[in-house]
Design a protein around this motif. Structure first.
Motif, short mmCIF file in Angstrom:
data_model
loop_
_atom_site.label_atom_id
_atom_site.label_comp_id
_atom_site.label_asym_id
_atom_site.label_seq_id
_atom_site.Cartn_x
_atom_site.Cartn_y
_atom_site.Cartn_z
N ASP A 191 0.81 -1.23 0.00
CA ASP A 191 0.00 0.00 0.00
C ASP A 191 0.84 1.28 0.00
O ASP A 191 0.29 2.38 0.05
N GLN A 192 2.18 1.14 -0.12
CA GLN A 192 3.00 2.35 -0.13
C GLN A 192 4.31 2.12 -0.88
O GLN A 192 5.23 1.50 -0.36
N VAL A 193 4.36 2.60 -2.12
CA VAL A 193 5.60 2.55 -2.90
C VAL A 193 5.83 3.91 -3.58
O VAL A 193 4.90 4.70 -3.76
N GLU A 238 10.35 -1.06 -11.56
CA GLU A 238 10.01 -1.36 -10.17
C GLU A 238 8.84 -2.35 -10.07
O GLU A 238 8.79 -3.15 -9.13
N SER A 239 7.91 -2.32 -11.02
CA SER A 239 6.84 -3.32 -11.01
C SER A 239 7.38 -4.71 -11.38
O SER A 239 6.86 -5.72 -10.91
N ARG A 240 8.43 -4.76 -12.21
CA ARG A 240 9.12 -6.03 -12.49
C ARG A 240 9.70 -6.60 -11.19
O ARG A 240 9.56 -7.79 -10.88
N GLY A 300 15.44 6.62 1.84
CA GLY A 300 14.64 5.66 1.09
C GLY A 300 15.51 4.57 0.51
O GLY A 300 16.73 4.71 0.38
N GLY A 301 14.85 3.46 0.14
CA GLY A 301 15.59 2.35 -0.45
C GLY A 301 14.65 1.36 -1.12
O GLY A 301 13.43 1.40 -0.92
N PRO A 302 15.21 0.44 -1.93
CA PRO A 302 14.39 -0.53 -2.65
C PRO A 302 14.06 -1.74 -1.79
O PRO A 302 14.94 -2.30 -1.14
N HIS A 358 8.86 1.28 -0.60
CA HIS A 358 9.90 1.14 -1.63
C HIS A 358 10.18 2.50 -2.25
O HIS A 358 9.30 3.13 -2.81
N ALA A 359 11.44 2.97 -2.10
CA ALA A 359 11.78 4.33 -2.55
C ALA A 359 13.23 4.35 -3.01
O ALA A 359 14.12 4.75 -2.27
#
Length: 446
Positions: A60-62, A78-80, A330-332, A312-313
């Protein structure tokens, strides 16, 4: 006709695990039973024996960085990474460039995702000090909600006018999601550390600058305002033990008007990790102490906290390699969030059923997402197969986020995502994302 039969799976749904089969036709789940025979020659059969079958996770938060910040990440990249991590649905935040604070800019993001997204998507409408008229145009049927930054974080969307805040809270029935950190407290803390260290503030001070007090002052004000106005409030990325007193487990989730989220990094890391991870674990709100982490776990397990997400940022490694004051926060995380929670399962901290409740069922309930988040006949076939005993190590060559790094790099997870289905399409299998952009725009039962 797309037909897939998943057999012999440990199906995880609504608090129980049972062995059985699931039949997918086109984009829907059409049958769930102890045993289903393949009635059609064109039916693809997947034997999931010994593995868990769970609904696709809903993050719920990307922050997928498109438009305007695509050197860090984009909707496609990022969706991959998300589908490789078992996340089949995401809700993206408005602090892209330009900020999504008009209906026109918001719709442009939806048009980009329609062309590029491997996972299902929705985008939050951003609030500012002066865009109430635009906020109130938001369609509750096809937009996830309203996002308000009560701490500036990354971007220029700080809403600090109290009259404006109360007007927003009073004027919309949509879910309002908030980032809570008190800017005055942070500025004062930062000034004190600058006086001591100049520009050489160590990252180990991050959780003291963006402190427990900064978080609690802001989140307690948001809760008080929601109670005063009757607004539907959802507080993102809680990080402190003190904030846990603001939330209740005394009523069912469906009756809660104030709900809470925790992110993977706040459940995993502590301030002790700054010494080795440095800016790679610099987030806003900050990763805090082991005591805070333990309190977050306790609140998650007793249902004061309702959702696990990633925030995810991504930023480039060059940006993260700057000194503390210049390095962005932020980070992945989307590729590793589900397996990180399964690591906690192996450690005896959480059950698989609870993981599914917090990462799949509850986000669907809170946002009232139509026909997703559960393994039910008539629901979209967003499904993930997890092998709990197939270890793998995070290495640069298997990181899919565009930024190319992960705070988990070098860690060996015990569990692996082996298959991810989005709307019935097998988009990920055995470390490979197929070139199938199967994501759809979310609709909401409001």
């Amino acid at each position: 006709m797309n037909r897939v039969l998943i057999k012999n799976a440990k199906i995880v749904n609504e608090g129980v695990i049972f062995e059985g089969d699931v039949l997918i036709e086109n984009d829907m789940i059409v049958e769930i039973a102890d045993s289903i025979s393949a009635k059609f020659a064109d039916c693809k059969i997947i034997d999931a024996e010994g593995n868990y079958l769970m609904p696709g996770a809903i993050d719920d938060q990307v922050h997928f960085r498109e438009p305007g910040l695509t050197h860090k990440g984009d909707i496609e990249s990022e969706s991959r990474a998300a589908v490789a991590g078992g996340i089949t649905t995401y809700i993206e935040q408005p602090n892209t460039v330009p900020n999504a604070v008009t209906q026109e800019i918001l719709e442009q993001k939806y048009q980009l995702a329609a062309q590029k997204s491997y996972a299902n998507y929705s985008f939050m409408m951003g609030a500012t000090n002066d865009n109430l008229e635009e906020v109130l145009k938001t369609d509750p049927k096809n937009v996830a909600g309203i996002k308000i930054f009560l701490g500036s974080s990354t971007g220029n969307m700080l809403v600090d006018n109290e009259a404006t805040l109360e007007k927003i809270f009073s004027s919309t029935s949509l879910l309002i999601a908030v980032h809570c950190e008190d800017e005055t407290t942070i500025r004062n803390n930062l000034a004190a550390y600058k006086e001591e260290f100049g520009d050489a503030i160590p990252v180990t001070a991050h959780h003291l600058i963006r402190s427990e007090e900064a978080c609690y002052i802001s989140s307690s004000k948001a809760v008080a305002l929601a109670k005063k106005t009757g607004a539907r409030l959802h507080i993102f990325h809680l990080s402190t033990a003190k904030e846990m007193e603001l939330f209740t487990n005394k009523i069912p989730l469906e009756e809660k008007k104030i709900t809470a989220e925790v992110c993977v990094h706040h459940l995993w890391f502590t301030n002790d990790d700054y010494a080795t991870k440095g800016n790679l674990i610099k987030w806003n709100p900050a990763v805090k102490t082991a005591k805070d982490r333990d309190a977050l776990w306790a609140a998650l397990l007793d249902d004061r906290i309702d959702v696990i997400a990633t925030d995810h940022a991504p930023h480039t490694i060059e940006e993260k390699s700057k000194n503390y004051l210049e390095a962005p926060s932020g980070g992945p995380l989307v590729q590793h969030a589900v397996v990180a929670l399964f690591e906690a399962f192996h450690q005896g901290k959480i059950s698989v059923e609870k993981i599914v409740e917090k990462m799949c069922h509850n986000p669907a309930k809170i946002f009232k997402i139509e026909k997703r988040g559960f393994i039910k006949v008539g629901y979209f076939a967003d499904l993930v197969i997890v092998n709990p005993g197939l270890p793998w190590s995070v290495k640069k060559e298997n990181i899919l986020a565009k930024c190319g790094w992960s705070p988990f790099e070098g860690f060996t997870f015990k569990s692996r995502i082996t298959h991810t289905f989005v709307n019935g399409q097998l988009v990920y299998n055995a470390f490979k994302v197929k070139d199938i952009k199967a994501g759809k725009r979310l609709s909401f039962e409001r």
